[in-house]
Motif scaffolding. Structure first.
Motif, PDB file in Angstrom:
ATOM      1  N   GLU A  46       0.828  -1.191   0.000  1.00 54.82           N
ATOM      2  CA  GLU A  46       0.000   0.000   0.000  1.00 54.82           C
ATOM      3  C   GLU A  46       0.867   1.247   0.000  1.00 54.82           C
ATOM      4  OE1 GLU A  46      -2.963  -0.128   2.963  1.00 54.82           O
ATOM      5  OE2 GLU A  46      -3.863  -1.951   2.173  1.00 54.82           O
ATOM      6  N   CYS A  47       0.379   2.250  -0.670  1.00 58.66           N
ATOM      7  CA  CYS A  47       1.127   3.496  -0.802  1.00 58.66           C
ATOM      8  C   CYS A  47       0.127   4.625  -0.941  1.00 58.66           C
ATOM      9  CB  CYS A  47       2.029   3.399  -2.033  1.00 58.66           C
ATOM     10  SG  CYS A  47       3.108   4.808  -2.234  1.00 58.66           S
ATOM     11  N   SER A  48       0.385   5.747  -0.271  1.00 59.72           N
ATOM     12  CA  SER A  48      -0.559   6.858  -0.366  1.00 59.72           C
ATOM     13  C   SER A  48       0.177   8.173  -0.259  1.00 59.72           C
ATOM     14  CB  SER A  48      -1.611   6.757   0.746  1.00 59.72           C
ATOM     15  OG  SER A  48      -1.025   7.004   2.008  1.00 59.72           O
ATOM     16  N   GLY A  49      -0.456   9.242  -0.696  1.00 59.98           N
ATOM     17  CA  GLY A  49       0.125  10.567  -0.604  1.00 59.98           C
ATOM     18  C   GLY A  49      -0.660  11.570  -1.436  1.00 59.98           C
ATOM     19  N   TRP A  50      -0.246  12.818  -1.338  1.00 57.58           N
ATOM     20  CA  TRP A  50      -0.932  13.902  -2.045  1.00 57.58           C
ATOM     21  C   TRP A  50      -0.274  14.165  -3.388  1.00 57.58           C
ATOM     22  CZ3 TRP A  50      -5.418  16.035  -0.396  1.00 57.58           C
ATOM     23  CH2 TRP A  50      -5.802  15.770   0.931  1.00 57.58           C
ATOM     24  N   VAL A  51      -1.096  14.371  -4.404  1.00 59.96           N
ATOM     25  CA  VAL A  51      -0.621  14.641  -5.763  1.00 59.96           C
ATOM     26  C   VAL A  51      -1.507  15.718  -6.379  1.00 59.96           C
ATOM     27  CG1 VAL A  51       0.247  12.292  -6.088  1.00 59.96           C
ATOM     28  CG2 VAL A  51      -2.092  12.850  -6.804  1.00 59.96           C
ATOM     29  N   TYR A  52      -1.077  16.234  -7.504  1.00 61.75           N
ATOM     30  CA  TYR A  52      -1.941  17.056  -8.347  1.00 61.75           C
ATOM     31  C   TYR A  52      -2.604  16.152  -9.374  1.00 61.75           C
ATOM     32  CZ  TYR A  52      -0.154  21.637  -6.904  1.00 61.75           C
ATOM     33  OH  TYR A  52       0.171  22.750  -6.208  1.00 61.75           O
ATOM     34  N   LEU A  82      -4.068  10.264  -3.213  1.00 62.79           N
ATOM     35  CA  LEU A  82      -4.068   9.027  -3.988  1.00 62.79           C
ATOM     36  C   LEU A  82      -3.679   7.868  -3.076  1.00 62.79           C
ATOM     37  CD1 LEU A  82      -4.638   8.360  -6.963  1.00 62.79           C
ATOM     38  CD2 LEU A  82      -2.170   8.371  -7.359  1.00 62.79           C
ATOM     39  N   PHE A  83      -4.409   6.765  -3.205  1.00 62.34           N
ATOM     40  CA  PHE A  83      -4.218   5.616  -2.316  1.00 62.34           C
ATOM     41  C   PHE A  83      -4.146   4.351  -3.173  1.00 62.34           C
ATOM     42  CE2 PHE A  83      -5.479   4.567   2.304  1.00 62.34           C
ATOM     43  CZ  PHE A  83      -4.517   3.578   2.349  1.00 62.34           C
ATOM     44  N   ARG A 136       3.910   5.877   2.878  1.00 57.57           N
ATOM     45  CA  ARG A 136       3.345   7.203   2.693  1.00 57.57           C
ATOM     46  C   ARG A 136       4.289   8.074   1.882  1.00 57.57           C
ATOM     47  NH1 ARG A 136      -0.451   9.484   6.155  1.00 57.57           N
ATOM     48  NH2 ARG A 136      -1.284  11.378   5.259  1.00 57.57           N
ATOM     49  N   ILE A 137       3.812   8.654   0.802  1.00 62.13           N
ATOM     50  CA  ILE A 137       4.608   9.579  -0.004  1.00 62.13           C
ATOM     51  C   ILE A 137       4.110  10.983   0.294  1.00 62.13           C
ATOM     52  CG2 ILE A 137       5.250  10.288  -2.328  1.00 62.13           C
ATOM     53  CD1 ILE A 137       4.886   7.459  -3.236  1.00 62.13           C
ATOM     54  N   GLY A 138       4.967  11.836   0.817  1.00 68.28           N
ATOM     55  CA  GLY A 138       4.538  13.172   1.198  1.00 68.28           C
ATOM     56  C   GLY A 138       3.923  13.144   2.590  1.00 68.28           C
ATOM     57  N   GLN A 139       3.704  14.314   3.175  1.00 70.59           N
ATOM     58  CA  GLN A 139       3.228  14.382   4.542  1.00 70.59           C
ATOM     59  C   GLN A 139       1.873  15.057   4.691  1.00 70.59           C
ATOM     60  OE1 GLN A 139       4.789  12.934   7.282  1.00 70.59           O
ATOM     61  NE2 GLN A 139       5.817  11.948   5.571  1.00 70.59           N
ATOM     62  N   GLY A 140       1.134  15.267   3.597  1.00 74.49           N
ATOM     63  CA  GLY A 140      -0.213  15.781   3.741  1.00 74.49           C
ATOM     64  C   GLY A 140      -0.392  17.180   3.201  1.00 74.49           C
ATOM     65  N   PRO A 141      -1.633  17.643   3.121  1.00 74.77           N
ATOM     66  CA  PRO A 141      -1.931  18.910   2.463  1.00 74.77           C
ATOM     67  C   PRO A 141      -1.406  20.123   3.197  1.00 74.77           C
ATOM     68  CG  PRO A 141      -3.879  18.063   3.581  1.00 74.77           C
ATOM     69  CD  PRO A 141      -2.833  16.990   3.662  1.00 74.77           C
ATOM     70  N   GLU A 142      -1.076  19.966   4.488  1.00 75.78           N
ATOM     71  CA  GLU A 142      -0.615  21.152   5.221  1.00 75.78           C
ATOM     72  C   GLU A 142       0.729  21.640   4.722  1.00 75.78           C
ATOM     73  OE1 GLU A 142       0.871  17.514   7.242  1.00 75.78           O
ATOM     74  OE2 GLU A 142      -1.061  18.229   6.475  1.00 75.78           O
TER      75      GLU A 142
END
Length: 768
Positions: free
Chosen positions: A50-56, A73-74, A200-206
């Motif tokens: 599993e992999c998730s993170g924020w993207v455009y 994206l998850f 987890r790729i990236g640390q979130g929208p903040e």
């Protein structure tokens, strides 16, 4: 391809910053993951990758407007979901899109793209059987984009594994339904649970997508190939350190020094930042940042860009800083140069800089147009000894300098040479090192976070609802009505190679030319071998009579290539290759209107001849070269015995496309030619199935591999450079199967080819 209609960035502290775009003003906060490379692994048997993170999410809506929306994206095993918010922080939220990642999905890095006031790195994915099912996402850094590519490739492998286990016909057919980020969003009733391991790729929208240009403004001072050192082919360079300046070592290539001609030199330094950050600083042409470390290209302007991996820069400089003789009435200087960059599968960046001309910037009055010295940058991550250690990378800047001035400077610290552009280019490394060292924010590296799920498990981590396997589509969500149609790794070779050849010629002479032990059981020894005489096979490209011959091919030994040894998985040690397992019997050089697949089925092909049908096994490599016209270089490798089914080659020949993509490896080496081309091509092994689109045809006594070089923007740009110098190049290629498990080691070379100064006009038309 489309570009987003609005730009969203965030300041270095993570606070919001509004940027007006074509479609209005959008604000959000975000972050980026600065880690240069990521190890993406599945949860093992019974577990789900599993992999998730924020993207455009990039695209065009129903009325033709371009959009760029922040999405979470998850990826769960072979399934993928897209959310408007983080589902871990909002457990009740439903995905706006979800579906299956099938084995026919293709992933392509499109490189760097301008999004109004900043740059992002774009990834395109599509179904190779139905290109109407496609989509684009974008990331803040090239490193983060590479992680997503790895994640999708891992999901493809899980899809292939699920398909190989059997199941209903409907399930197998539905596996071909790939991601589709375009079109309307049908209703979906439910989605599955059961997280085993999350990367987890990236640390979130903040703090997502903290663009390098914004980061640079907030952290100013006021507020990859080491060739023979870490490549997979042995090079003839012999580097000697001649001086150390401000912590930067200056080397010259003493092996290729010729009096009266240019000498190859390089500046090398260790920079305490990850490779992604250094790459962003080098590419950024913001004047305020550039003034702090670069004495040459401070006043720069981007005037054009192509395909995400190539741009053209116009630069002005004051001659009083870079001129051996200065007069008050002396005119200002300007120059134009192009930049072409590649990110290797091991995370190494290579940037090529050439002097250029452009119609947008013709010579103008009051300025003297000069040519900048061609040069290359290489940024290679160094392995950290502990997680607490600051990330660092090795930065190398290489260029060619006139030998007379260079030699005089080495002897006497020739002051006039220190006023030249070549010298200033060398010292760019020192300026870069000091600038990054003075700004601690560049040293920060966010590591991937592994989160254990609290959700209940589902057997094998799979979806219960078969309806979800139809396609990747949107779920009905009341909050989504406001938008229109919103729609494994190569080698991880950041480890130091432990085989060091201080005297290549002595090492080669001391080893006997023999087939490696790893190849002993590849062919079926219970069958008597057949005699193979390459002179009986005639291709359109003739076999040469030595390296002085031109427009021909030869088959060198594998001694010039470094391959994985028996203990590679334990100590990362590589060994020198031996004799190829297969015999290169013929080479065809075809001219075609478009890329041609399945050449082995052509009635005039060697495979279809009487001699070809008598061979136990033939490996056909069809390298499809994009140009005007297109070309196909077809290599025919023959075995004197049938392939053993239980060997690594047997598993490859009869395996799935995903299995082949993950193991089909090529090692390039420019034996003779322009040094800039050598740097562009490099000597690192490349998993072709991961870098470009490969198609496989297994029939009768042959396997054909069609390698579409034009399917990758990076590969197209590199091959375009090679074709410009092809008549002066001697190129060696080695083909092998990557050993990923202990039973597959040591590796062995399947076949080699040496191409001597190929002439494009000599290609013959392929009659269809």
């Amino acid at each position: 391809m489309t570009s987003p209609g609005s730009k969203k960035v965030v300041t270095g502290e993570g606070s919001e910053k509004n940027v007006s775009g074509n479609l209005g003003k959008v604000s959000f906060s975000g972050d980026l993951n600065d880690s240069g490379s990521s190890s993406l692994s599945s949860g093992g048997e019974g577990g789900t990758f599993e992999c998730s993170g924020w993207v455009y999410h990039l695209g065009v809506n129903k009325i033709g407007h371009e959009y760029c929306n922040l999405r979470f994206l998850f990826i769960r095993g072979k399934y993928v979901e897209m959310y408007k918010r983080d589902p871990h922080e909002n457990p009740e939220i439903k995905p706006i899109r979800r579906g299956v990642i099938g084995p026919t999905m293709m992933v392509e890095e499109l490189g760097r793209r301008k999004v109004n006031h900043g740059d992002v790195y774009v990834i395109r994915f599509y179904n190779r059987l139905d290109e109407s099912k496609k989509g684009e996402i974008a990331c803040a850094t090239a490193g983060e984009a590479l992680k997503w590519v790895e994640a999708f490739e891992e999901a493809k492998q899980q899809a292939e594994y699920a398909l190989s286990r059997g199941g209903s016909t409907r399930t197998k057919l539905s596996m071909e339904a790939n991601i589709n980020l375009e079109g309307h969003r049908p209703r979906v009733r439910r989605y599955a649970y059961g997280l085993k391991k999350l990367i987890r790729i990236g640390q979130g929208p903040e703090t997502l997508l903290r663009q390098s240009s914004t980061l640079v403004n907030d952290v100013r001072g006021d507020g990859f190939y080491e060739g023979g050192d870490n490549g997979d082919a042995i090079e003839a360079h012999q580097w000697k350190c001649v001086r150390t300046i401000n912590g930067v070592r200056i080397f010259e290539d003493v092996a290729n020094f010729k009096a009266g001609r240019g000498v190859l030199v390089k500046a090398v330094a260790v920079v305490e930042a990850n490779a992604d950050s250094v790459f962003e600083v080098l590419l950024n042409i913001d004047k305020q940042q550039r003034y702090e470390w670069d004495a040459v290209t401070g006043d720069s302007e981007k005037i054009d860009s192509y395909e995400g991996h190539y741009d053209v820069i116009y630069c002005v400089y004051d001659p009083k800083y870079l001129s051996r003789i200065f007069c008050r009435w002396q005119s200002k200087r300007d120059f134009i140069f192009s930049r072409q960059w590649v990110r290797g599968q091991d995370g190494t960046y290579t940037i090529l800089q050439f002097p250029a001309v452009h119609k947008k910037r013709p010579p103008k009055s009051g300025y003297k147009r000069t040519d900048i010295t061609p040069s290359t940058w290489e940024i290679r991550s160094l392995k950290k000894r502990s997680d607490a250690e600051t990330p660092s990378c090795l930065v190398t800047h290489m260029l060619e300098i006139h030998s007379k001035r260079w030699c005089k400077w080495k002897r006497t610290s020739y002051s006039k040479f220190e006023k030249t552009i070549p010298y200033a280019l060398l010292l760019q490394v020192a300026g870069l090192k000091e600038y990054i060292g003075a700004n601690p924010a560049f040293k920060y590296e966010t590591s991937a976070t592994v989160i254990q799920s609290k959700l209940p498990d589902v057997s094998n981590g799979e979806y219960v609802d078969e309806e979800l396997e139809e396609q990747f589509y949107d779920a009905t969500d009341s909050s989504s009505d406001e938008e229109e149609s919103d729609e494994d790794d190569d080698e991880q070779d950041n480890k130091e190679i432990k085989v060091k050849l201080k005297n290549v010629s002595w090492a080669i002479a001391s080893l006997s030319l023999k087939r490696p032990k790893g190849a002993s059981n590849v062919l079926d020894t219970s069958v008597d071998p057949v005699s193979i005489d390459p002179s009986q096979f005639q291709g359109s490209l003739r076999k040469g009579n030595g390296d002085k011959d031109s427009n021909c091919w030869n088959s060198p030994s594998g001694m010039g290539f470094m391959i994985r040894g028996k203990t590679y998985l334990k100590d990362n040690a590589k060994v020198m290759g031996g004799e190829p397992l297969l015999t290169l019997v013929s080479v065809d050089w075809f001219k075609v209107d478009k890329a041609e697949d399945n050449i082995a089925l052509h009635p005039k092909c060697l495979v279809q001849s009487d001699l070809g049908k008598k061979l136990p096994f033939i490996l056909v490599i069809n390298l499809q070269v994009p140009a005007k016209p297109n070309y196909s270089l077809v290599l025919y490798y023959a075995a004197d015995r049938p392939v053993s089914k239980s060997s690594s080659l047997g598993k490859f020949v009869d395996g799935s496309d995903s299995y082949r993509d993950a193991r089909f490896k090529l090692i390039p080496s420019i034996v003779q030619g322009y040094w800039m081309v050598k740097r562009a091509v490099g000597t690192k092994a490349c998993l072709l199935g991961k870098a470009v689109t490969c198609k496989y045809l297994r029939q009768d006594n042959f396997l054909e591999i069609d390698v579409d070089i034009g399917s990758s923007a990076v590969a197209r740009s590199v091959i375009g450079l090679v074709l410009g110098y092809v008549t002066s190049l001697i190129v060696d290629l080695a083909i092998l199967i990557e050993g990923k498990e202990e039973t597959d080691l040591p590796e062995y070379i399947l076949g080699t080819v040496r191409l001597n100064r190929i002439e494009l006009d000599s290609a013959v038309s392929l009659e269809v």
